[in-house]
Design a protein around this motif. Structure first.
Motif, PDB file in Angstrom:
ATOM      1  N   TYR A  11      -3.419   6.406   0.706  1.00 51.63           N
ATOM      2  CA  TYR A  11      -3.367   5.355   1.730  1.00 51.63           C
ATOM      3  C   TYR A  11      -3.352   5.946   3.132  1.00 51.63           C
ATOM      4  O   TYR A  11      -2.462   6.704   3.495  1.00 51.63           O
ATOM      5  CB  TYR A  11      -2.144   4.470   1.493  1.00 51.63           C
ATOM      6  CG  TYR A  11      -2.219   3.759   0.155  1.00 51.63           C
ATOM      7  CD1 TYR A  11      -3.140   2.732  -0.046  1.00 51.63           C
ATOM      8  CD2 TYR A  11      -1.412   4.144  -0.910  1.00 51.63           C
ATOM      9  CE1 TYR A  11      -3.243   2.096  -1.265  1.00 51.63           C
ATOM     10  CE2 TYR A  11      -1.502   3.507  -2.141  1.00 51.63           C
ATOM     11  CZ  TYR A  11      -2.428   2.489  -2.315  1.00 51.63           C
ATOM     12  OH  TYR A  11      -2.538   1.871  -3.531  1.00 51.63           O
ATOM     13  N   VAL A  17      -5.762   1.658   5.533  1.00 51.09           N
ATOM     14  CA  VAL A  17      -4.633   0.739   5.366  1.00 51.09           C
ATOM     15  C   VAL A  17      -4.690  -0.434   6.337  1.00 51.09           C
ATOM     16  O   VAL A  17      -3.945  -1.405   6.166  1.00 51.09           O
ATOM     17  CB  VAL A  17      -3.281   1.478   5.528  1.00 51.09           C
ATOM     18  CG1 VAL A  17      -3.057   2.437   4.379  1.00 51.09           C
ATOM     19  CG2 VAL A  17      -3.213   2.212   6.863  1.00 51.09           C
ATOM     20  N   ARG A  45       2.460  -0.807   7.962  1.00 52.17           N
ATOM     21  CA  ARG A  45       2.389   0.593   7.536  1.00 52.17           C
ATOM     22  C   ARG A  45       3.653   1.353   7.915  1.00 52.17           C
ATOM     23  O   ARG A  45       4.194   2.135   7.122  1.00 52.17           O
ATOM     24  CB  ARG A  45       1.169   1.260   8.163  1.00 52.17           C
ATOM     25  CG  ARG A  45       0.998   2.729   7.808  1.00 52.17           C
ATOM     26  CD  ARG A  45       0.853   2.938   6.331  1.00 52.17           C
ATOM     27  NE  ARG A  45       0.476   4.314   6.015  1.00 52.17           N
ATOM     28  CZ  ARG A  45       0.519   4.828   4.808  1.00 52.17           C
ATOM     29  NH1 ARG A  45       0.946   4.111   3.770  1.00 52.17           N
ATOM     30  NH2 ARG A  45       0.138   6.080   4.590  1.00 52.17           N
ATOM     31  N   THR A  68       5.700  -2.038  -0.295  1.00 48.78           N
ATOM     32  CA  THR A  68       4.548  -2.623   0.390  1.00 48.78           C
ATOM     33  C   THR A  68       4.818  -4.090   0.713  1.00 48.78           C
ATOM     34  O   THR A  68       4.534  -4.557   1.831  1.00 48.78           O
ATOM     35  CB  THR A  68       3.287  -2.489  -0.479  1.00 48.78           C
ATOM     36  OG1 THR A  68       3.001  -1.093  -0.674  1.00 48.78           O
ATOM     37  CG2 THR A  68       2.088  -3.162   0.176  1.00 48.78           C
ATOM     38  N   TYR A  94      -4.715  -5.902  -0.283  1.00 44.35           N
ATOM     39  CA  TYR A  94      -4.230  -4.518  -0.342  1.00 44.35           C
ATOM     40  C   TYR A  94      -4.647  -3.834  -1.640  1.00 44.35           C
ATOM     41  O   TYR A  94      -4.709  -2.605  -1.714  1.00 44.35           O
ATOM     42  CB  TYR A  94      -2.707  -4.466  -0.176  1.00 44.35           C
ATOM     43  CG  TYR A  94      -2.235  -3.168   0.425  1.00 44.35           C
ATOM     44  CD1 TYR A  94      -2.164  -3.023   1.811  1.00 44.35           C
ATOM     45  CD2 TYR A  94      -1.889  -2.076  -0.364  1.00 44.35           C
ATOM     46  CE1 TYR A  94      -1.751  -1.826   2.378  1.00 44.35           C
ATOM     47  CE2 TYR A  94      -1.475  -0.881   0.192  1.00 44.35           C
ATOM     48  CZ  TYR A  94      -1.413  -0.757   1.562  1.00 44.35           C
ATOM     49  OH  TYR A  94      -1.019   0.434   2.122  1.00 44.35           O
TER      50      TYR A  94
END
Length: 225
Positions: A11, A17, A45, A68, A94
């Motif tokens: 990621y 991301v 993030r 997440t 995602y």
């Protein structure tokens, strides 16, 4: 030292991301985040990583999908965004993050040069499988390694141990590539050769080790091996 194995963070390194927030903002149903999606992506993030470190230090591991979701919830609240549908859409996206445009060719070039290629990521196995499949990278990777095998997030040494366990004898011939300066530093401290993909032109982290190479994007990686 001859490099035989190139190991990539996932990621932010292979996968963009920011792509989930950007894609959602472009959809009419979620146009209300059109002006704030960059802040959502940035905060999402930042909290995702922060929560992984805090859980590692506290010994309260959970999988990366949980952090997440938690990171997104904080980012949405911080930016005044409400709505179950938008949250759900961001999370769905995602699972299919776009790879950076140069990633497939770089992996193909490394494989053509006889290198083993792998991912070593905080992501859960299901998350990584979905991202790799969506981006079409599966044929270009010899292994996809997740921290779930050891139950702690990077930069714990037990995570980097997974590389040698999967590729016996390769510990001294690894180039580890990450867009996270702290991850590249952690891998350098562990003993890998490392490359930091510094897309944002950020300053070097002040840590116990420093990356051996700094590059602007992935296109420079084949030249390092």
């Amino acid at each position: 030292m001859t490099i035989t194995t190139c190991v990539f963070d996932a990621y932010g390194t292979l996968f963009d991301v920011n792509a989930a927030a950007a894609a959602a903002a472009a959809e009419p149903a979620h146009a209300h985040i059109a002006d704030v999606w960059p802040a959502i992506a940035r905060d999402w993030r930042a909290k995702q990583l922060e929560y992984s470190w805090l859980r590692a230090v506290a010994g309260r591991h959970c999988d990366f999908w949980q952090v997440t979701q938690d990171g997104l919830d904080w980012a949405l609240a911080s930016n005044g965004v409400t709505g179950v549908a938008t949250r759900r859409r961001l999370l769905d996206l995602y699972w299919e993050l776009a790879a950076y445009p140069e990633a497939p060719q770089v992996l193909a070039d490394l494989r053509a040069a006889g290198m083993k290629t792998a991912i070593l990521s905080n992501g859960s196995p299901k998350m990584l499988e979905a991202a790799v499949t969506s981006a079409g990278l599966a044929p270009l990777l010899d292994a996809v390694l997740s921290v779930e095998a050891v139950g702690v997030f990077k930069p714990a040494a037990r995570v980097y141990d997974l590389v040698g366990e999967h590729f016996p004898g390769a510990e001294q011939s690894v180039l580890f590539v990450s867009s996270n300066g702290w991850d590249a530093a952690g891998a350098a401290g562990y003993g890998f050769q490392t490359a930091w993909v510094n897309r944002a032109g950020a300053p070097m982290d002040r840590l116990y080790a420093t990356p051996h190479h700094t590059v602007a994007d992935l296109t420079a990686i084949p030249g390092l091996v």
